[in-house]
Design a protein around this motif. Structure first.
Motif, PDB file in Angstrom:
ATOM      1  N   PHE A 271       0.830  -1.216   0.000  1.00  0.00           N
ATOM      2  CA  PHE A 271       0.000   0.000   0.000  1.00  0.00           C
ATOM      3  C   PHE A 271       0.858   1.257   0.000  1.00  0.00           C
ATOM      4  O   PHE A 271       0.497   2.278  -0.607  1.00  0.00           O
ATOM      5  CB  PHE A 271      -0.950   0.007   1.208  1.00  0.00           C
ATOM      6  CG  PHE A 271      -2.110  -0.934   1.037  1.00  0.00           C
ATOM      7  CD1 PHE A 271      -2.939  -0.816  -0.090  1.00  0.00           C
ATOM      8  CD2 PHE A 271      -2.390  -1.920   1.964  1.00  0.00           C
ATOM      9  CE1 PHE A 271      -4.009  -1.681  -0.267  1.00  0.00           C
ATOM     10  CE2 PHE A 271      -3.456  -2.780   1.795  1.00  0.00           C
ATOM     11  CZ  PHE A 271      -4.258  -2.665   0.671  1.00  0.00           C
ATOM     12  N   TRP A 275       0.758   4.171  -2.698  1.00  0.00           N
ATOM     13  CA  TRP A 275       0.533   5.556  -2.252  1.00  0.00           C
ATOM     14  C   TRP A 275       1.513   6.488  -2.969  1.00  0.00           C
ATOM     15  O   TRP A 275       1.141   7.522  -3.506  1.00  0.00           O
ATOM     16  CB  TRP A 275       0.712   5.609  -0.730  1.00  0.00           C
ATOM     17  CG  TRP A 275       0.541   6.959  -0.110  1.00  0.00           C
ATOM     18  CD1 TRP A 275      -0.304   7.951  -0.533  1.00  0.00           C
ATOM     19  CD2 TRP A 275       1.248   7.463   1.026  1.00  0.00           C
ATOM     20  NE1 TRP A 275      -0.213   9.042   0.278  1.00  0.00           N
ATOM     21  CE2 TRP A 275       0.748   8.778   1.250  1.00  0.00           C
ATOM     22  CE3 TRP A 275       2.202   6.961   1.889  1.00  0.00           C
ATOM     23  CZ2 TRP A 275       1.217   9.574   2.300  1.00  0.00           C
ATOM     24  CZ3 TRP A 275       2.659   7.751   2.927  1.00  0.00           C
ATOM     25  CH2 TRP A 275       2.174   9.049   3.126  1.00  0.00           C
ATOM     26  N   THR A 278       0.519   6.302  -6.937  1.00  0.00           N
ATOM     27  CA  THR A 278      -0.771   6.874  -7.361  1.00  0.00           C
ATOM     28  C   THR A 278      -1.180   8.080  -6.522  1.00  0.00           C
ATOM     29  O   THR A 278      -2.104   8.794  -6.883  1.00  0.00           O
ATOM     30  CB  THR A 278      -1.894   5.819  -7.245  1.00  0.00           C
ATOM     31  OG1 THR A 278      -2.072   5.518  -5.852  1.00  0.00           O
ATOM     32  CG2 THR A 278      -1.552   4.546  -7.995  1.00  0.00           C
ATOM     33  N   ALA A 280      -2.718   7.921  -3.854  1.00  0.00           N
ATOM     34  CA  ALA A 280      -3.955   7.637  -3.112  1.00  0.00           C
ATOM     35  C   ALA A 280      -3.648   6.826  -1.869  1.00  0.00           C
ATOM     36  O   ALA A 280      -3.037   5.772  -1.934  1.00  0.00           O
ATOM     37  CB  ALA A 280      -4.934   6.869  -4.012  1.00  0.00           C
ATOM     38  N   ARG A 282      -5.004   4.526   0.875  1.00  0.00           N
ATOM     39  CA  ARG A 282      -6.216   3.731   1.082  1.00  0.00           C
ATOM     40  C   ARG A 282      -6.236   3.070   2.459  1.00  0.00           C
ATOM     41  O   ARG A 282      -5.271   2.454   2.859  1.00  0.00           O
ATOM     42  CB  ARG A 282      -6.290   2.616   0.038  1.00  0.00           C
ATOM     43  CG  ARG A 282      -6.517   3.103  -1.355  1.00  0.00           C
ATOM     44  CD  ARG A 282      -6.470   1.922  -2.312  1.00  0.00           C
ATOM     45  NE  ARG A 282      -6.203   2.380  -3.666  1.00  0.00           N
ATOM     46  CZ  ARG A 282      -7.149   2.845  -4.459  1.00  0.00           C
ATOM     47  NH1 ARG A 282      -8.400   2.906  -4.063  1.00  0.00           N
ATOM     48  NH2 ARG A 282      -6.840   3.269  -5.678  1.00  0.00           N
ATOM     49  N   ARG A 284      -8.071   0.158   3.741  1.00  0.00           N
ATOM     50  CA  ARG A 284      -8.985  -0.942   3.377  1.00  0.00           C
ATOM     51  C   ARG A 284      -8.955  -1.977   4.484  1.00  0.00           C
ATOM     52  O   ARG A 284      -8.042  -1.979   5.310  1.00  0.00           O
ATOM     53  CB  ARG A 284      -8.515  -1.565   2.057  1.00  0.00           C
ATOM     54  CG  ARG A 284      -8.772  -0.620   0.907  1.00  0.00           C
ATOM     55  CD  ARG A 284      -8.226  -1.089  -0.404  1.00  0.00           C
ATOM     56  NE  ARG A 284      -8.158  -2.527  -0.561  1.00  0.00           N
ATOM     57  CZ  ARG A 284      -7.627  -3.099  -1.639  1.00  0.00           C
ATOM     58  NH1 ARG A 284      -7.134  -2.342  -2.615  1.00  0.00           N
ATOM     59  NH2 ARG A 284      -7.580  -4.394  -1.761  1.00  0.00           N
ATOM     60  N   THR A 287      -5.677  -3.366   5.077  1.00  0.00           N
ATOM     61  CA  THR A 287      -4.697  -2.540   5.798  1.00  0.00           C
ATOM     62  C   THR A 287      -4.827  -2.783   7.298  1.00  0.00           C
ATOM     63  O   THR A 287      -3.843  -2.927   8.011  1.00  0.00           O
ATOM     64  CB  THR A 287      -4.972  -1.034   5.544  1.00  0.00           C
ATOM     65  OG1 THR A 287      -5.620  -0.882   4.299  1.00  0.00           O
ATOM     66  CG2 THR A 287      -3.699  -0.235   5.602  1.00  0.00           C
TER      67      THR A 287
END
Ligand code: UDP
Ligand code: MG
Length: 327
Positions: A271, A275, A278, A280, A282, A284, A287
């Motif tokens: 992730f 990050w 992108t 972004a 997240r 989720r 995570t």
């Protein structure tokens, strides 16, 4: 002759002091009706064998007249009857432990008090010890117990064989013969009487089994209920753990911990990279799972370290057991 040194390391070369050839250890809990017949059977068989013997009765806190019966047997049979009386019901393992500690024969035979075990099998068991075995465990091949007991017992025995690496048909049979040192070296407590052959095997004893006759209970009823299965399963997990990881708990907890932390770092790393690429961020479920996994991993490692500290403070206990000595 003492078989455990102060550090608790065992030696089995000791002969238990050898005040007699054979000690018969009998744990009993509310078995008043059975005792006279049992003692007569023991006396007849040992008399025929021409061996000196003692019978060590351990009254595990009976609430009936068992101990009075033992006292009257002592009057009849004299010093051939030794006895201990617990102040409360402490369990069969505790009774065996106390009885074996008191026994001074070169050979120790344990048997149940309820006449289900037949003293006539003793000569064969003792003969097997003479062939070089350290422990001869009874096998109730033809059992006279209810199906609700014999069927689970079959499964349990098969599982214990696999887990312990010792192939026996009947681990829990109360009828066993030991070289004195092998018996005295066993660390019997809790509900461990079910695993004695496995424990002896892990300790390096030569363990075998022999078929013994088994009778239906004549008086009273079984002292163990359905809980025996649950307790037995828990004890198996504990024993397995102690056998494999007692010396190095970190090998068990450390690997689990590292795996969990590794999984967490992997997922969060992924992730993190996403990050950066992108932009972004997240949150989720995965995570959260990764974070949870890392927290658990740290906990496992901490438990492992605490285990190591405990093991470390017990250093010197039960590191080895000696089979023979030349001095
Ligand atoms: N026993 C004991 N303490 C206990 C339960 C049992 O000393 O808390 C003794 C019991 O008197 C008998 C032996 O252990 O001599 C085996 O018990 P039981 O016959 O009830 O077991 P089972 O044959 O049903 O497995
Ligand atoms: Mg019984």
């Amino acid at each position: 002759m003492e078989t455990l040194n102060s550090a608790g390391n065992g030696t089995w070369d000791a002969d238990g002091g050898k005040c007699v050839d054979i000690s018969i250890v009998v744990p009993l809990y509310n078995e008043e009706e059975s005792l006279p017949e049992l003692m007569k059977g023991i006396s007849d068989t040992l008399g025929e064998m021409g061996k000196s013997y003692e019978t060590v009765f351990v009254d595990d806190g009976s609430s009936d007249a068992s101990f009075d019966v033992v006292k009257s047997l002592r009057k009849t049979y004299g010093a051939r009857v030794k006895a201990l009386r617990f102040s409360r019901n402490c369990g069969k393992s505790a009774a065996l432990h106390a009885g074996i500690a008191l026994a001074c024969g070169g050979i120790i035979v344990t048997m149940d008090a309820d006449l289900q075990d037949d003293p006539k099998a003793i000569p064969e068991m003792v003969a097997k010890l003479g062939e070089g075995w350290d422990v001869v465990s009874g096998w109730k091949k033809v059992r006279h117990d209810p199906l609700g007991k014999t069927f689970p017992s079959k499964i349990w025995n098969a599982m214990t064989s696999v887990v312990s690496g010792l192939r026996l048909h009947d681990f829990n049979c109360g009828f066993k013969a030991y070289r004195a040192g092998a018996a005295k070296n066993l660390d019997i407590y809790g509900e461990r009487h079910r695993y004695l052959p496995a424990m002896a095997h892990w300790d390096g004893c030569r363990v075998t089994e022999t078929v013994v006759p088994h009778h239906a209970r004549k008086f009273g009823k079984s002292k163990f209920g359905a809980w025996r299965m649950f307790n037995g399963a828990m004890d198996m997990i504990t024993l397995l753990f102690l056998k494999r990881y007692m010396k190095s708990p970190m090998h068990f907890f450390g690997i689990l911990g590292m795996l969990l932390i590794g999984a967490g770092v992997g997922v969060l790393g992924y992730f993190g990279v996403m990050w950066v690429i992108t932009g972004a961020m997240r949150i989720r479920p995965l995570t959260l799972l990764a974070v949870g996994s890392m927290v658990m991993g740290v906990q496992f490692i901490s438990i492992g370290l605490i285990g190591e500290m405990i093991t470390n403070s017990l250093q010197g206990r039960r590191q080895y057991s000696i089979r023979e000595r030349l001095e």
